[in-house]
Design a protein around this motif. Structure first.
Motif, PDB file in Angstrom:
ATOM      1  N   ASN A  41      39.896 -20.078  -4.570  1.00 20.09           N
ATOM      2  CA  ASN A  41      40.393 -18.820  -4.010  1.00 20.09           C
ATOM      3  C   ASN A  41      41.468 -19.060  -2.962  1.00 20.09           C
ATOM      4  O   ASN A  41      41.465 -20.102  -2.338  1.00 20.09           O
ATOM      5  CB  ASN A  41      39.232 -18.048  -3.373  1.00 20.09           C
ATOM      6  CG  ASN A  41      38.165 -17.704  -4.403  1.00 20.09           C
ATOM      7  OD1 ASN A  41      38.506 -17.281  -5.497  1.00 20.09           O
ATOM      8  ND2 ASN A  41      36.910 -17.910  -4.058  1.00 20.09           N
ATOM      9  N   ALA A  60      38.478 -16.156   1.767  1.00 21.00           N
ATOM     10  CA  ALA A  60      37.736 -16.517   0.555  1.00 21.00           C
ATOM     11  C   ALA A  60      36.658 -15.482   0.249  1.00 21.00           C
ATOM     12  O   ALA A  60      36.095 -14.836   1.145  1.00 21.00           O
ATOM     13  CB  ALA A  60      37.101 -17.888   0.721  1.00 21.00           C
ATOM     14  N   THR A  61      36.353 -15.325  -1.038  1.00 20.40           N
ATOM     15  CA  THR A  61      35.218 -14.522  -1.486  1.00 20.40           C
ATOM     16  C   THR A  61      34.310 -15.412  -2.322  1.00 20.40           C
ATOM     17  O   THR A  61      34.725 -16.467  -2.811  1.00 20.40           O
ATOM     18  CB  THR A  61      35.683 -13.313  -2.311  1.00 20.40           C
ATOM     19  OG1 THR A  61      36.472 -13.780  -3.423  1.00 20.40           O
ATOM     20  CG2 THR A  61      36.520 -12.372  -1.451  1.00 20.40           C
ATOM     21  N   PHE A  62      33.065 -14.968  -2.506  1.00 21.67           N
ATOM     22  CA  PHE A  62      32.044 -15.882  -3.028  1.00 21.67           C
ATOM     23  C   PHE A  62      31.203 -15.222  -4.125  1.00 21.67           C
ATOM     24  O   PHE A  62      29.977 -15.153  -4.034  1.00 21.67           O
ATOM     25  CB  PHE A  62      31.160 -16.371  -1.871  1.00 21.67           C
ATOM     26  CG  PHE A  62      31.941 -16.938  -0.720  1.00 21.67           C
ATOM     27  CD1 PHE A  62      32.508 -18.195  -0.801  1.00 21.67           C
ATOM     28  CD2 PHE A  62      32.164 -16.184   0.428  1.00 21.67           C
ATOM     29  CE1 PHE A  62      33.249 -18.718   0.245  1.00 21.67           C
ATOM     30  CE2 PHE A  62      32.902 -16.697   1.482  1.00 21.67           C
ATOM     31  CZ  PHE A  62      33.453 -17.969   1.395  1.00 21.67           C
ATOM     32  N   ASP A  63      31.871 -14.765  -5.152  1.00 22.99           N
ATOM     33  CA  ASP A  63      31.179 -14.160  -6.278  1.00 22.99           C
ATOM     34  C   ASP A  63      30.489 -15.242  -7.116  1.00 22.99           C
ATOM     35  O   ASP A  63      30.971 -16.375  -7.219  1.00 22.99           O
ATOM     36  CB  ASP A  63      32.156 -13.381  -7.154  1.00 22.99           C
ATOM     37  CG  ASP A  63      32.790 -12.209  -6.418  1.00 22.99           C
ATOM     38  OD1 ASP A  63      32.115 -11.665  -5.509  1.00 22.99           O
ATOM     39  OD2 ASP A  63      33.941 -11.865  -6.722  1.00 22.99           O
ATOM     40  N   ARG A 109      32.169 -16.841   5.792  1.00 28.83           N
ATOM     41  CA  ARG A 109      33.448 -17.289   6.368  1.00 28.83           C
ATOM     42  C   ARG A 109      33.290 -17.609   7.851  1.00 28.83           C
ATOM     43  O   ARG A 109      33.843 -18.610   8.353  1.00 28.83           O
ATOM     44  CB  ARG A 109      34.516 -16.208   6.163  1.00 28.83           C
ATOM     45  CG  ARG A 109      34.958 -16.038   4.721  1.00 28.83           C
ATOM     46  CD  ARG A 109      36.207 -15.191   4.623  1.00 28.83           C
ATOM     47  NE  ARG A 109      35.983 -13.819   5.063  1.00 28.83           N
ATOM     48  CZ  ARG A 109      35.710 -12.798   4.261  1.00 28.83           C
ATOM     49  NH1 ARG A 109      35.601 -12.999   2.949  1.00 28.83           N
ATOM     50  NH2 ARG A 109      35.537 -11.582   4.749  1.00 28.83           N
ATOM     51  N   ASP A 168      35.212 -22.178  -8.342  1.00 31.36           N
ATOM     52  CA  ASP A 168      36.185 -21.131  -8.021  1.00 31.36           C
ATOM     53  C   ASP A 168      37.244 -21.735  -7.106  1.00 31.36           C
ATOM     54  O   ASP A 168      36.941 -22.574  -6.272  1.00 31.36           O
ATOM     55  CB  ASP A 168      35.510 -19.970  -7.281  1.00 31.36           C
ATOM     56  CG  ASP A 168      34.479 -19.254  -8.134  1.00 31.36           C
ATOM     57  OD1 ASP A 168      33.499 -18.772  -7.556  1.00 31.36           O
ATOM     58  OD2 ASP A 168      34.663 -19.185  -9.368  1.00 31.36           O
ATOM     59  N   THR A 183      26.659 -12.293   3.797  1.00 30.66           N
ATOM     60  CA  THR A 183      27.826 -11.625   3.258  1.00 30.66           C
ATOM     61  C   THR A 183      29.005 -12.577   3.227  1.00 30.66           C
ATOM     62  O   THR A 183      28.972 -13.649   3.844  1.00 30.66           O
ATOM     63  CB  THR A 183      28.185 -10.411   4.118  1.00 30.66           C
ATOM     64  OG1 THR A 183      28.552 -10.885   5.433  1.00 30.66           O
ATOM     65  CG2 THR A 183      27.013  -9.439   4.253  1.00 30.66           C
ATOM     66  N   ASP A 184      30.052 -12.186   2.526  1.00 26.52           N
ATOM     67  CA  ASP A 184      31.265 -12.999   2.531  1.00 26.52           C
ATOM     68  C   ASP A 184      31.746 -13.236   3.950  1.00 26.52           C
ATOM     69  O   ASP A 184      32.151 -14.346   4.311  1.00 26.52           O
ATOM     70  CB  ASP A 184      32.366 -12.312   1.719  1.00 26.52           C
ATOM     71  CG  ASP A 184      32.124 -12.378   0.216  1.00 26.52           C
ATOM     72  OD1 ASP A 184      31.122 -13.000  -0.201  1.00 26.52           O
ATOM     73  OD2 ASP A 184      32.938 -11.823  -0.530  1.00 26.52           O
ATOM     74  N   ALA A 185      31.686 -12.191   4.767  1.00 26.58           N
ATOM     75  CA  ALA A 185      32.183 -12.304   6.149  1.00 26.58           C
ATOM     76  C   ALA A 185      31.351 -13.292   6.951  1.00 26.58           C
ATOM     77  O   ALA A 185      31.896 -14.090   7.733  1.00 26.58           O
ATOM     78  CB  ALA A 185      32.181 -10.925   6.812  1.00 26.58           C
ATOM     79  N   THR A 222      29.706 -21.258  -6.107  1.00 26.91           N
ATOM     80  CA  THR A 222      28.654 -20.365  -5.647  1.00 26.91           C
ATOM     81  C   THR A 222      27.623 -20.183  -6.747  1.00 26.91           C
ATOM     82  O   THR A 222      27.975 -20.074  -7.924  1.00 26.91           O
ATOM     83  CB  THR A 222      29.239 -18.992  -5.275  1.00 26.91           C
ATOM     84  OG1 THR A 222      30.326 -19.166  -4.382  1.00 26.91           O
ATOM     85  CG2 THR A 222      28.196 -18.112  -4.608  1.00 26.91           C
TER      86      THR A 222
END
Length: 566
Positions: A566, A382-385, A467, A564, A462-464, A432
């Motif tokens: 994802n 997943a990404t979190f823009d 997660r 979102d 961060t995204d990492a 987000t």
């Protein structure tokens, strides 16, 4: 720990003890008795039998004598509105934290647990309460979920609420948070209100707690006219007086996330007849460091209240509100729940008694099925823009309300994700937004305690790191984690529904302290970061709140944007 009614034989013995015809079970000799009913303190011996106060005065005998030596004897403290789950402790753990502080009874509002596991959570809370050492009553959660914008692990309707209201030790309907539904005649909300009314019998409702954050004027009068009896959301003297004028009982809240007592002390000094002090939500570290209702009493007396008036706010007043007619006073026939105090300024507790016995917390907690964390198979990628046009959630360190800032003014991301495994194959459901005011500049604070639906929330990182924090929560089965650089820096497992631990309160507080230290090292400036973060998803508190479905403008009662996927 709810006592059964006295038999005729026990009541007749109590009468004989009061008349001096028979010795009691316990005599507290030479106490300075605090009597909030008459606003006085007087010296007397107090004799107890069958778990009740028999009488006070000279010349009594008892099987056991405790010398008070002038120490102050007050009724045991009662918290009329508290979410045990917010302490991160089970009822037994909560009792271990508050009994030494003079608290002998609480009215639990377990909607946190009911949002996760359903109506069975109320029964579990009462079962766990009976073995905790505290007297634990409850109110039946009225808003599960809190609004149509939230989705937790369960949904409770009017029929479920009617069944909960029929349980022994359930005193009324819990806080009606969905005030727009009340004001706009939402059919489901009004079915719940009617269930509360019908539970009273003889055409009279049981207590129906209110929750009207930011509501005033005609809307407040309309809310009260719907049959609500109290409110604990006043934050200014004007709001407090308006509620009292509208006939609502004023619950003055002083918890870890919302601190209103200092602001409302001018109103309490005016001597309102229908007021009490409540903690609402208080964290384990604050309970051990600062205290429970004893801390609030210190604040009241140092702020100018007569000690007997302050004591009334945590004894006879909440007992009267909830219809607990034999609690809250040191008077003949009343339950012998009392606290021996060194003085009436610091309220240092020397001994706590429940039913005439030295208070002892329980050591066991019944099992509680369900309540893990499943963020979906797509979480690992997943990404979190954040949508650029969304406003910024302004976080306040001492309130559960938030502000609304202009787009581009935020500095820390907030992610809220569905924790109940409802995402489709290979997906995750989350939203987000940007926040300001937390100070967190690196790493991620992740929790499975997010009022009221209790999805997962992640602040910063961060995204990492986000997660990684989610993966850690899944592995723990719920709890609190701090992740930086992909590594877990601190954690607290919460195996009971992802909300509570059965660990010793000191061990739990130490873990929370390590978590707080870890996020402060990453720049966070919030005094109680776990508690504050846990309220950033509560959709009935203004102004902005984030759910897995998107960002909600509470004042407009509409979503600003969708989730979102994802």
């Amino acid at each position: 720990m709810i006592s059964a009614a006295l038999t005729v034989e026990q009541r007749q013995r109590l009468v004989r003890v009061a008349r001096g015809q028979e010795d009691g079970d316990l005599l507290i000799r030479g106490a300075s008795v605090v009597q909030p009913a008459t606003r006085e303190v007087f010296e007397a011996d107090v004799v107890i039998a069958e778990g009740r106060i028999a009488a006070f005065g000279p010349g009594y005998g008892a099987a056991r004598v405790v010398g008070a030596r002038g120490a102050f004897l007050a009724p045991g403290f009662m918290d009329g509105h508290v979410h045990i789950e917010s302490s991160l402790l089970t009822p037994a753990g909560f009792a271990r934290a508050v009994l030494p502080r003079g608290t002998t009874g609480i009215v639990a509002e377990p909607h946190e647990l009911v949002n996760v596991v359903g109506a069975a959570g109320l029964g579990w809370m009462l079962d766990a309460g009976r073995s905790s050492g505290l007297r634990v009553w409850a109110s039946a959660p009225s808003c599960v979920p809190a609004s149509e914008f939230e989705q937790g692990g369960a949904a409770v309707g009017a029929a479920d609420i009617a069944e909960m209201l029929a349980l022994p030790s359930v005193l009324g309907l819990a806080e009606m948070m969905n005030y727009p539904g009340v004001l706009n005649a939402d059919p489901g909300v009004w079915e719940v209100l009617e269930a509360g009314r019908r539970a009273g019998g003889f055409g009279a409702a049981r207590r129906m707690d209110g929750h009207a954050s930011g509501v005033g004027g005609r809307d407040l009068h309309a809310y009260a006219a719907a049959g609500l009896h109290s409110d604990h959301e006043a934050t200014t003297p004007e709001e407090a007086r308006e509620r009292l004028r509208a006939g609502l009982w004023l619950m003055v809240r002083e918890g870890s996330a919302a601190r209103n007592l200092a602001a409302l002390l001018p109103v309490l000094r005016e001597g309102p007849r229908r007021a009490m002090l409540v903690s609402d939500d208080v964290s384990v570290d604050e309970l051990l460091e600062l205290g429970h209702l004893d801390r609030l009493l210190r604040m009241c007396v140092s702020g100018g209240l007569h000690p007997a008036d302050a004591v009334a706010l945590v004894t006879c007043n909440p007992a009267e509100y909830w219809g607990l007619h034999d609690y809250g006073l040191l008077a003949p026939g009343y339950h012998a729940d009392c606290v021996l105090l060194k003085d009436l300024a610091g309220f240092e507790v020397l001994e706590t008694f429940v039913g005439g016995q030295e208070a002892r917390a329980g050591s066991s907690t019944p099992p509680l099925p369900g309540g893990g964390v499943d963020l979906g198979a797509g979480w690992s990628a997943a990404t979190f823009d954040v949508p650029a046009h969304w406003p910024v959630m302004e976080v306040r360190p001492d309130q559960i309300t938030t502000g609304m800032g202009a787009p581009g003014s935020g500095d820390t991301r907030l992610v809220v994700a569905d924790r109940y495994g409802r995402a489709g194959p290979g997906q995750t459901a989350h939203s987000t937004c940007w926040t300001s005011g937390t100070g967190l500049t690196g790493g991620t604070l992740g929790i499975s305690v997010l009022h009221d639906a209790h999805n997962a929330a992640f602040l910063g990182g961060t995204d990492a790191d986000i997660r990684a924090a989610g993966a850690a929560l899944e592995q723990l089965g719920g709890g609190v984690v701090v992740v930086a650089g992909g590594e877990v820096r601190a954690s607290l497992p919460l195996p009971y529904a992802g909300l509570m631990t059965d660990a010793d309160p000191h061990a739990a507080a130490a873990a929370v302290g390590q978590i707080t230290a870890a996020v402060r090292a990453l720049g966070c400036v919030l005094p109680y970061p776990v508690t504050t973060l846990s309220f950033l998803g509560l959709t009935v508190i203004p102004a902005l709140k984030l759910t897995p479905r998107g960002l909600l403008d509470v004042g407009a009662w509409q979503m600003i944007g969708g989730a979102d996927h994802n």
